[in-house]
Design an enzyme around this catalytic site. Structure first.
Site, PDB file in Angstrom:
ATOM      1  N   ASP A 359       0.854  -1.184   0.000  1.00 12.02           N
ATOM      2  CA  ASP A 359       0.000   0.000   0.000  1.00 12.02           C
ATOM      3  C   ASP A 359       0.896   1.243   0.000  1.00 12.02           C
ATOM      4  O   ASP A 359       2.114   1.151  -0.174  1.00 12.02           O
ATOM      5  CB  ASP A 359      -0.932  -0.050   1.212  1.00 12.02           C
ATOM      6  CG  ASP A 359      -2.244   0.682   0.984  1.00 12.02           C
ATOM      7  OD1 ASP A 359      -2.210   1.781   0.416  1.00 12.02           O
ATOM      8  OD2 ASP A 359      -3.309   0.155   1.389  1.00 12.02           O
ATOM      9  N   ASP A 473      -5.853   3.364  -7.092  1.00 12.74           N
ATOM     10  CA  ASP A 473      -6.779   3.690  -6.008  1.00 12.74           C
ATOM     11  C   ASP A 473      -7.113   5.187  -6.064  1.00 12.74           C
ATOM     12  O   ASP A 473      -6.505   5.945  -6.819  1.00 12.74           O
ATOM     13  CB  ASP A 473      -6.113   3.329  -4.679  1.00 12.74           C
ATOM     14  CG  ASP A 473      -7.069   3.359  -3.497  1.00 12.74           C
ATOM     15  OD1 ASP A 473      -8.301   3.365  -3.721  1.00 12.74           O
ATOM     16  OD2 ASP A 473      -6.586   3.379  -2.357  1.00 12.74           O
ATOM     17  N   GLU A 476     -11.663   8.246  -8.117  1.00  9.22           N
ATOM     18  CA  GLU A 476     -13.020   8.689  -8.432  1.00  9.22           C
ATOM     19  C   GLU A 476     -13.060  10.016  -9.207  1.00  9.22           C
ATOM     20  O   GLU A 476     -14.040  10.188  -9.952  1.00  9.22           O
ATOM     21  CB  GLU A 476     -13.855   8.804  -7.135  1.00  9.22           C
ATOM     22  CG  GLU A 476     -14.128   7.500  -6.452  1.00  9.22           C
ATOM     23  CD  GLU A 476     -12.895   6.872  -5.812  1.00  9.22           C
ATOM     24  OE1 GLU A 476     -12.796   5.632  -5.785  1.00  9.22           O
ATOM     25  OE2 GLU A 476     -12.015   7.631  -5.360  1.00  9.22           O
ATOM     26  N   ARG A 542     -10.254   0.967  -8.200  1.00  5.92           N
ATOM     27  CA  ARG A 542     -11.380   1.202  -7.290  1.00  5.92           C
ATOM     28  C   ARG A 542     -12.570   1.803  -8.029  1.00  5.92           C
ATOM     29  O   ARG A 542     -13.692   1.361  -7.871  1.00  5.92           O
ATOM     30  CB  ARG A 542     -10.966   2.095  -6.126  1.00  5.92           C
ATOM     31  CG  ARG A 542     -12.028   2.146  -5.034  1.00  5.92           C
ATOM     32  CD  ARG A 542     -11.531   2.774  -3.760  1.00  5.92           C
ATOM     33  NE  ARG A 542     -11.380   4.214  -3.864  1.00  5.92           N
ATOM     34  CZ  ARG A 542     -10.997   4.998  -2.850  1.00  5.92           C
ATOM     35  NH1 ARG A 542     -10.700   4.456  -1.676  1.00  5.92           N
ATOM     36  NH2 ARG A 542     -10.875   6.293  -3.010  1.00  5.92           N
ATOM     37  N   ASP A 558     -13.126  -0.059   0.812  1.00  6.31           N
ATOM     38  CA  ASP A 558     -12.689  -0.069   2.212  1.00  6.31           C
ATOM     39  C   ASP A 558     -13.750  -0.642   3.154  1.00  6.31           C
ATOM     40  O   ASP A 558     -14.406   0.098   3.900  1.00  6.31           O
ATOM     41  CB  ASP A 558     -12.319   1.355   2.640  1.00  6.31           C
ATOM     42  CG  ASP A 558     -11.132   1.890   1.869  1.00  6.31           C
ATOM     43  OD1 ASP A 558     -10.408   1.081   1.269  1.00  6.31           O
ATOM     44  OD2 ASP A 558     -10.933   3.120   1.862  1.00  6.31           O
ATOM     45  N   HIS A 616      -6.393  -8.180   2.760  1.00  8.67           N
ATOM     46  CA  HIS A 616      -5.808  -6.842   2.893  1.00  8.67           C
ATOM     47  C   HIS A 616      -6.386  -6.150   4.113  1.00  8.67           C
ATOM     48  O   HIS A 616      -7.592  -6.207   4.349  1.00  8.67           O
ATOM     49  CB  HIS A 616      -6.127  -6.031   1.631  1.00  8.67           C
ATOM     50  CG  HIS A 616      -5.706  -4.592   1.686  1.00  8.67           C
ATOM     51  ND1 HIS A 616      -4.446  -4.199   2.088  1.00  8.67           N
ATOM     52  CD2 HIS A 616      -6.362  -3.450   1.375  1.00  8.67           C
ATOM     53  CE1 HIS A 616      -4.356  -2.879   2.016  1.00  8.67           C
ATOM     54  NE2 HIS A 616      -5.510  -2.396   1.598  1.00  8.67           N
TER      55      HIS A 616
END
Length: 907
Positions: A359, A473, A476, A542, A558, A616
């Site tokens: 990450d 990630d 958006e 994502r 998440d 994860h």
């Protein structure tokens, strides 16, 4: 086809009907009470959908709508709108309708202005009969171009010759009625509420033929949507999974009709939108821009609907084989050495693992294309070690590029600024927001120059850390600020009458492109990986949009380490099967919060059957990889992962079928049993393909689980016991219930701790006979990573059949990879009685027969008897002859003897 002055006309060839009925001439000052009360509650379409507004009678009637305040004492249901359209509310009039080569084109005119600003007076209606099962309906401004989604869609070359649908039109008010010809079922009826088409507010409503509606993501909800006044917003945002709009936008639904037929509807629109569901049953689309661009798919079964949908948006990419193995990640390893120690512990316990991830803590200051020179100094050596052991490395990337470093010290920003590839404000300067590294600029992936810049950054980093896959990630895109450092400017794009938008980009304004950001980044990322590695790209994103499956997979974001989150993952993943993104999973054991041994064990068992399987969790929580638990739990986790690796040939073949045909991998039960309405609401079980049923434990403290077995014979994967209908199955902590459907042949393999090691082992074929003793299966096999192996003919494809006591394998396509494939075992479930002999290539061979008094199994041996134990029903040696010369021929068909195998007879 011209519109007559009165009445209606019918064109038998096109299946089109036009009717005329009188409508209102203007917005009424007030609607007569009797007209309002005649509209039943389920058919009251909201005339005042704005949120955070107390709708008064005065406001409502100013729009020319009915106002009836809901009276709780009267029994009215929560959600029924107080302000709704009267039956004669003015809408568009269909002024002309003319035939075209592919369908027809019409002109719509509004005589009375709508109540939203800048409503468009004249619209163009385009209808194309693209295929017998696909209809394309488009409504847009007849005089000025409007934004359309820049998605490559197929262009029909000729009109459908025998469409499965017929289409009727209402002249005034305009509406259309779509029917399924075979049954007469009305699939769409837009005459029930007025069409509104303003610059920033587009709305169209339709009735639905049933309440069995699925899709419309991304949300956390049951797989089957509630139509009890339920509104679903489609707007990509960074938020932990809740019942509201999540990371992606998928304006597509599938609906099961009474009788088992299915159809789908796709609105090709990327603006912010919502879909209002109500119990009529009916549906209303509302969006703040673009056009109304609908594709309707007639199926008629749900599998075919999804295949037809993917023919429009694009078929998913074939993942590398290693991408289907087990992946491990954590935000909070802290150092590369700690990451490395976890990998070594997994190897020490011989627990399968194909990929290790990191990450954002591997970065220096959370800046993309860097790694911490102190804490992660040994990262290149870790990746080298992974590669030596046949494992792979995946790292995270966020789109936010740090903008605060001294000039000349951070090439990604300096070079991006020089090339002008960042999203700009309305003043033409890079928009600066805030993400993990602090103040950031955002690459504009709608600009092809950005793709080249992205590639060059990845190449530079890959030279130091040769990663194999990428995890994109925060796309958006996520922004910790409200807009930017300068806030949100005043203007229509930031303060529309419906939903706010922000930021400007190359292809259009961010108002139009926001929901496409993750898709555009995924496309750039997949392309870069291909150019850097020359192999199949592995990308997990994502944020998603239709056609994303062509470039990436997805995980559900998440989640938390809670039982409900594990349970919600099943409908979430099933929805993405509908959306054409088969490579999908959820964070196993939960991302945030603290897991327990029981929860993590159950989740590892479920996650072993996610198409994409990754454990994860976040920082400041206890580690939750299999090595940190007790011996009993660790063993249970290891065993279920070995089961996944055993089934990799079967899973890999399912992904090939998804890539080639648009089949689903993780599949809802009703896809295989559309006549069985019990299956319509099941989202706690699922299928792999058409033949492997997974029934996980989803509650704490359970030692059994209830599963539904649709009509037919189901074999317990472990004990060969059969089951039917609702059944309570034992489920101790070390067990997940798996069942094989009658009539299936599953290709499996002796498992190892990586997919690369496993693929070198012999195949173990499992045939689960139907009551009439037949079975079928297939196997796709290639090198597991080459680009376009199917398209370039670098693959083998085999079909297995059992009929009349004979097992045969037909080699439909062969390449050199298949010369290394041998078959070790053939196990047959459902043999009626002890066979007297088994022959292979005409010669008798030893075999074993297990009679468990429920469903006997036969195991074929090469040399000596070997019993089929309930724990290992596949463990029977069966060694073929070596025939590489035959396997390399480009033959259309060959018998099993082409691999040194022959029919087994005598049972």
């Amino acid at each position: 086809l011209s519109m007559p002055g009165q009445g209606g006309i019918f064109n038998a060839t096109a299946g089109i009907r036009v009717s005329h009925k009188c409508g209102a001439s203007g917005l009424p000052a007030s609607t007569p009470p009797e007209k309002c009360s005649s509209v039943t509650e389920p058919l009251r379409f909201d005339c005042y959908p704005e949120r955070n507004v107390v709708v008064t009678q005065e406001l409502c009637e100013a729009r020319g709508c009915c106002f009836i305040e809901r009276d709780q004492a009267s029994g009215s249901r929560q959600g029924v709108p107080w302000c709704f359209y009267p039956p004669d509310f003015p809408s568009y009039v269909l002024e002309s309708l003319n035939q075209t080569e592919l369908g027809m084109v019409g002109l719509l005119r509004r005589k009375v202005k709508a109540y939203y600003p800048r409503d468009i007076e004249t619209l163009q209606l385009s209808v194309e009969f693209e295929t017998d099962t696909r209809l394309h309906i488009k409504i847009t401004d007849s005089s000025s171009p409007r934004y359309e989604v820049p998605l490559q869609v197929p262009r029909a070359m000729k009109r459908a010759e025998n469409p499965a649908y017929s289409l009727d039109f209402s002249r005034e008010p305009f509406g259309l009625v779509l029917k399924r010809r075979a049954s007469g079922v009305v699939l769409l009826n837009t005459t029930v509420a007025p069409l509104i088409f303003a610059d920033q507010f587009l709305q169209i409503s339709t009735t639905l033929p049933s309440t069995f509606l699925y899709g419309l993501g991304e949300h956390r909800s049951s797989f089957l949507h509630s139509l009890d006044w339920n509104t679903l917003t489609l707007w990509a945002r960074d938020v932990p999974p809740t019942s509201y709009n999540l990371y992606g936008s998928h304006p597509f639904y599938l609906l099961m009709e009474e009788g088992g037929a299915a159809h789908g509807v796709f609105l090709l629109n990327s603006n912010a939108m919502e879909v209002a569901l109500q119990p009529a049953p009916s549906l209303t689309w509302r969006t703040i821009g673009g056009i109304l661009d609908f594709y309707i798919f007639l199926g008629p079964d749900p599998n075919m609907v999804i295949q037809q949908y993917q023919q429009v948006i694009g078929l998913p990419a074939m993942p590398p084989l290693w991408g289907l193995g087990f992946h491990l990640c954590r935000w909070g390893y802290g150092t590369s050495n700690e990451t490395w120690q976890t990998v070594k512990a997994m190897r020490n316990y011989q627990i399968p693992q194909d990929a290790q991830w990191n990450d954002i803590d591997y970065m220096e200051g959370y800046r993309d294309f860097t790694f911490d020179p102190q804490a992660f100094s040994t990262l290149p050596q870790l990746v080298e070690d992974l590669h030596k052991h046949g494992q792979h490395y995946v790292m995270i990337l966020d789109p936010g590029i740090s903008s605060t470093n001294p000039r000349g010290s951070y090439w990604p920003f300096d070079e991006g600024l020089r090339r002008g590839i960042f999203i700009n404000t309305t003043e033409g300067q890079p928009l600066i927001g805030q993400v993990w590294p602090g103040l950031t600029a955002f690459p504009d992936f709608s600009n092809q120059d950005t793709h080249q810049w992205w590639l060059e950054n990845l190449k530079r980093f890959h030279a130091h850390v040769p990663f194999d896959g990428l995890w994109i990630d925060m796309n958006e895109p996520s922004d910790f600020m409200d807009g930017s450092v300068d806030g949100c400017p005043a203007g229509d794009l930031d303060k529309p009458p419906y939903v706010p938008g922000k930021k400007g980009q190359n292809a259009s304004v961010h108002y139009n492109l926001h929901n496409l950001y993750g898709l555009m980044e995924a496309k750039a990322t997949a392309s870069a990986l291909i150019q850097i590695r020359g192999k199949r790209p592995f990308v997990i994103s994502r944020s998603t949009f239709p056609s994303q499956g062509r470039y990436s997979g997805h995980w559900l974001g998440d989640n938390r380490s809670e039982w409900k989150d594990m349970s919600w993952s099943v409908p979430g993943l099933l929805s993405f099967s509908l959306f054409g993104i088969p490579l999908v999973g959820a964070d196993i054991c939960g991302f945030s919060g603290t897991t327990s041994e029981e929860l993590c064990t159950r989740w590892m068992q479920l996650g072993a059957f996610y198409p994409f399987a990754r454990n994860h969790n976040t920082q400041n929580e206890k580690a939750q990889d299999p090595t940190v638990f007790s011996s009993e739990v660790r063993t249970a986790m290891k065993e279920v992962l070995l089961t996944r690796y055993t089934l990799l040939p079967f899973l890999y073949t399912l992904f090939h079928r998804a890539h080639l045909l648009g089949d689903t991998v993780m599949r809802p039960l009703f896809f295989e049993f559309p006549q069985d309405m019990v299956t319509y609401s099941i989202d706690r079980q699922f299928l792999w393909g058409e033949s492997l049923l997974v029934t996980p434990v989803l509650e704490p403290g359970a030692d059994s689980v209830i599963g539904y077995f649709p009509r037919g014979l189901w074999y317990d994967y472990y004990t060969v016991r059969s089951g039917a209908y609702w059944e309570v199955g034992p489920a101790p902590l070390d067990h997940i219930n798996l069942h094989i459907r009658e009539g299936a042949v599953l290709p499996t393999q002796k498992p190892e701790t990586t997919s690369g090691a496993s693929r070198g082992n012999p195949l173990r074929l499992v045939a689960a006979l139907s009551p009439n003793a037949v079975a079928w299966g297939d196997l796709f096999w290639d090198d597991g990573e080459s680009l376009d192996s199917f398209e370039k003919d670098n693959y083998s494809y085999l079909v297995f059949n059992v009929t009349q006591n004979v097992f045969t394998s037909t080699v439909l396509h062969a390449n050199v990879e298949a010369t290394y494939v041998t078959v070790d075992t053939l196990t047959v479930y459902g043999v009626r009685g002890p066979p007297t002999r088994v022959t292979i290539n005409g010669e008798e061979h030893p075999f074993s027969y297990l009679d468990n008094q429920v469903s006997p199994a036969l195991c074929v041996l090469h040399s000596q008897p070997h019993p089929c134990s309930p724990q290992a029903p596949l463990a029977v040696p069966y060694v073929p002859h070596s025939r590489p010369a035959v396997m390399c021929q480009r033959t259309n068909t060959a018998s099993l003897s082409a691999m040194g195998l022959a029919p087994c007879t005598g049972y």
